[in-house]
Design a protein around this motif. Structure first.
Motif, PDB file in Angstrom:
ATOM      1  N   LYS A   1      36.230  36.537  47.144  1.00  0.00           N
ATOM      2  CA  LYS A   1      36.986  36.818  46.013  1.00  0.00           C
ATOM      3  C   LYS A   1      37.987  35.688  45.524  1.00  0.00           C
ATOM      4  N   LYS A   2      37.875  35.512  44.139  1.00  0.00           N
ATOM      5  CA  LYS A   2      38.730  34.385  43.544  1.00  0.00           C
ATOM      6  C   LYS A   2      39.104  34.690  42.333  1.00  0.00           C
ATOM      7  N   ASP A   3      40.376  34.618  42.240  1.00  0.00           N
ATOM      8  CA  ASP A   3      40.831  34.813  40.549  1.00  0.00           C
ATOM      9  C   ASP A   3      40.737  36.084  40.180  1.00  0.00           C
ATOM     10  N   GLY A   4      40.672  37.003  41.134  1.00  0.00           N
ATOM     11  CA  GLY A   4      40.528  38.443  40.518  1.00  0.00           C
ATOM     12  C   GLY A   4      39.120  38.937  40.559  1.00  0.00           C
ATOM     13  N   TRP A   5      38.240  38.118  40.679  1.00  0.00           N
ATOM     14  CA  TRP A   5      36.764  38.324  40.716  1.00  0.00           C
ATOM     15  C   TRP A   5      36.156  38.306  42.106  1.00  0.00           C
TER      16      TRP A   5
ATOM     17  N   ARG B   1      28.944  38.469  39.769  1.00  0.00           N
ATOM     18  CA  ARG B   1      30.318  38.662  39.751  1.00  0.00           C
ATOM     19  C   ARG B   1      30.573  40.012  39.403  1.00  0.00           C
TER      20      ARG B   1
ATOM     21  N   LYS C   1      34.442  42.836  38.605  1.00  0.00           N
ATOM     22  CA  LYS C   1      35.856  43.286  38.744  1.00  0.00           C
ATOM     23  C   LYS C   1      35.909  44.050  40.002  1.00  0.00           C
TER      24      LYS C   1
ATOM     25  N   ASP D   1      36.438  27.630  51.288  1.00  0.00           N
ATOM     26  CA  ASP D   1      37.655  26.935  50.500  1.00  0.00           C
ATOM     27  C   ASP D   1      38.319  26.135  51.618  1.00  0.00           C
TER      28      ASP D   1
ATOM     29  N   TRP E   1      33.513  24.658  40.242  1.00  0.00           N
ATOM     30  CA  TRP E   1      33.603  26.016  39.679  1.00  0.00           C
ATOM     31  C   TRP E   1      33.555  25.530  38.110  1.00  0.00           C
TER      32      TRP E   1
ATOM     33  N   GLY F   1      34.512  29.675  35.515  1.00  0.00           N
ATOM     34  CA  GLY F   1      34.495  30.907  36.411  1.00  0.00           C
ATOM     35  C   GLY F   1      33.137  31.289  37.414  1.00  0.00           C
TER      36      GLY F   1
END
Length: 578
Positions: free
Chosen positions: A248-252, A272, A274, A312, A346, A349
């Motif tokens: 999960k990253k930046d809401g995705w 990906r 939501k 990460d 990245w 996105g």
């Protein structure tokens, strides 16, 4: 599952790095032949090591040479942990620690005692497939598949060094490659490769599924939900979407998986959504990693890249570990699937490991991370490692075939002593063998052995083995007439005798207990075998043997070659059935 008794627990771990209890006798027959090995030295250097020398600001690929396939990586705070497949070798599922993503210390083996799993008489490329790592609330998780030996399971530990728990079986997870994803809200999913909905439309048609998980009860919740059928481009009939992870990253929510099988068509793709349960939309420019389609005649090729895990770093950068191979010929490699490292970029996105058409670099700039301490043994580049057998345990990286049920070895007075038993290296059993990975295309291994074969068929020495049907044995034996000989035996397929075919021999007359030096040298697809009865006075028994029989292409399966030591007791009655 019934927990192993204290006796069963100590059979294996007391003689590896987890020794905790007194040893039981090494053999039920004190008169069984014993082979003593004073030391074991491995050295290797590849053409790529000379052609691509990293500077102090760079690292060399692969970061884990030799057969360390399906590398799963995870970060907890400042620390990184990695685990890889071991199939039917034991101890299984090595666990590594690093702080810089480049240098890795092996800190344990997750499968380290009898009673955890039963490998039975499985082929060496069955049993434990790709492990995955997760962490939540101070507890480490490994999810794994024991193929043909129980299915999917999870084990847990408060310390990744171990001990790891007995397996908790996951009957609702029907497939391979399970991964446990913890969401921000405390929910959890297990994603895995499974059968497609309905009837498979073609060979390799698989799907990726998810099912809920309750960490408190260690049970799955509800029914599996389909996340991906076939692959990112169903019209192309993609094969084997596997090794799925959700991050999960930046809401995705990103679903990252391999595609194309583990050979030269291997690749990594990403989708990906939501929602963790989808629907997932594929990245327009998939794959995000592959080496397929590149010129086959390119120099020093790296092929078959895929099965990546993204992680990460504390400063917000991203990296990926993945498997790939380094062939010395047309898809010929004896070193197995190795662990590589590359940064992740990245774009709009989407994570990109390597743009399509680019070759995997042998050297790359290091991550900006603190050095791993203590400094690990070398696993990249050219190196030499010598084991003197003067500690309390064998190195964590040493493995045997399947799971021993009794102690047939001991460390004594700076020697590794093996009890010779009737179980043979080619018999789909658990022989008296310990070894380490061949980590270079060009490598040699040598040892000093003391062994007195009491009768015909007793033998001990060195082995280069890929599986039960494909191996070399170099060592000392006694023939039916009582003559001691140095022999080279080879098994190049199931059609050969279980003990292999003798391809060379030399009569010798060593005194009882006198040392014999043995050496195996790999030169790509050619192997040389030598012995000495005095220090440094090597005699070549056979040079240029066809070592491609140890390659994945010829031997099959998913493992690379091992180099190690072995002892076998001949039968008192030559006519007795094995």
């Amino acid at each position: 599952m019934i927990r192993p008794s204290l006796i069963a627990l100590c059979l294996l771990v007391a003689g590896t790095a987890q020794a905790r209890a007194p040893l039981r006798p090494a053999s039920d027959r004190p008169d069984a032949p014993k082979a003593a090995f004073d030391w074991f030295e491995y050295t290797g250097a590849d053409p790529s090591d000379a052609a691509f020398k990293p500077t102090s600001a760079q690292y060399a690929n692969p970061i884990l040479k030799g057969t360390y396939p399906d590398p799963a990586v995870m970060r907890v705070g400042q620390d990184f942990y990695l685990a890889s497949s071991t199939f039917a070798w034991f101890p299984g599922l090595p666990v590594f620690h690093s702080t810089d993503l480049v240098h890795w210390n092996q800190i344990g083996n997750a499968i380290d005692r009898p009673g955890m799993l039963d490998f039975k008489r499985l082929g060496l490329s069955r049993a434990v497939f790709a492990p995955t790592l997760s962490h939540r609330d101070g507890l480490f998780y490994i999810l794994n598949t024991c193929v043909d030996c129980g299915g999917n399971f999870l084990i847990t530990a408060k310390d990744p060094k171990g001990p790891w728990s007995d397996p908790v079986w996951l009957p609702a997870v029907a497939g391979i490659d399970p991964y446990l994803f913890f969401d921000d809200d405390g929910g959890a999913l297990i994603v895995f490769n499974g059968e497609p909905p309905g009837k498979p439309e073609y060979s390799g048609h698989r799907a990726i599924w998810a099912i809920g998980y309750d960490a408190r009860t260690q049970k799955t919740i509800g029914e599996p939900k389909l996340l991906l059928d076939k692959g990112v481009n169903p019209a192309a009939k993609p094969i084997w979407p596997e090794g799925p992870h959700i991050l999960k990253k930046d809401g995705w929510y990103y679903l990252v998986a391999a595609e194309g099988g583990t050979a030269e068509g291997h690749s990594q793709v990403v989708l990906r959504s939501k929602s963790a349960l989808g629907p997932y939309a594929p990245y327009t420019h998939n794959p995000i990693l592959t080496q397929r389609g590149l010129p086959k005649n390119r120099p020093l090729p790296i092929t078959s890249a895929g099965h990546a895990t993204l992680v990460d770093t504390p400063d917000g950068k991203w990296w990926a570990t993945f498997l790939a191979v380094r062939p010395y010929g047309d898809d010929l490699y004896n070193t197995g699937r190795e662990t590589f490292l590359l940064p992740v970029e990245w774009k709009d996105g989407w994570p990109i490991i390597l743009e399509d058409g680019r070759t995997i670099p042998y050297v790359h700039a290091k991550p900006d991370l603190p050095a791993t301490a203590p400094a690990p043994p070398p696993t990249a580049g050219a190196f030499t490692v010598r084991e003197e057998f003067d500690g309390q345990a064998l190195p964590l990286s040493w493995v045997t075939l399947r799971i021993p049920q009794q102690r047939w070895w001991r460390l004594e007075s700076g020697k590794l002593v093996l009890t010779a038993r009737p179980e043979t290296i080619g018999g789909m059993t658990q022989p008296s063998f310990w070894g380490r990975r061949q980590q270079h295309i060009n490598a040699s291994a040598s040892t000093l052995m003391r062994f007195d074969p009491a009768k015909a068929g007793d033998k001990a020495g060195m082995v280069a083995v890929q599986n039960d049907d494909h191996f070399f044995f170099l060592g000392l034996t006694r023939d039916a007439s009582g003559q001691a000989k140095i022999v080279l035996e080879r098994r190049a397929g199931s059609g050969d005798p279980v003990d292999g075919v003798q391809v060379a021999s030399a009569p010798v007359a060593p005194k009882a207990g006198a040392p014999v030096w043995l050496k195996i040298t790999a030169r790509g697809g050619l192997y040389d075998f030598a012995y000495a009865l005095a220090p440094g006075r090597w005699t070549t028994l056979k040079a240029g043997e066809d070592g491609t029989i140890l390659s994945t292409k010829k031997a099959g399966g998913f493992v690379g070659a091992l180099l190690g030591v072995y002892a076998h007791e001949g039968l008192a009655d030559p006519g007795q059935d094995r």
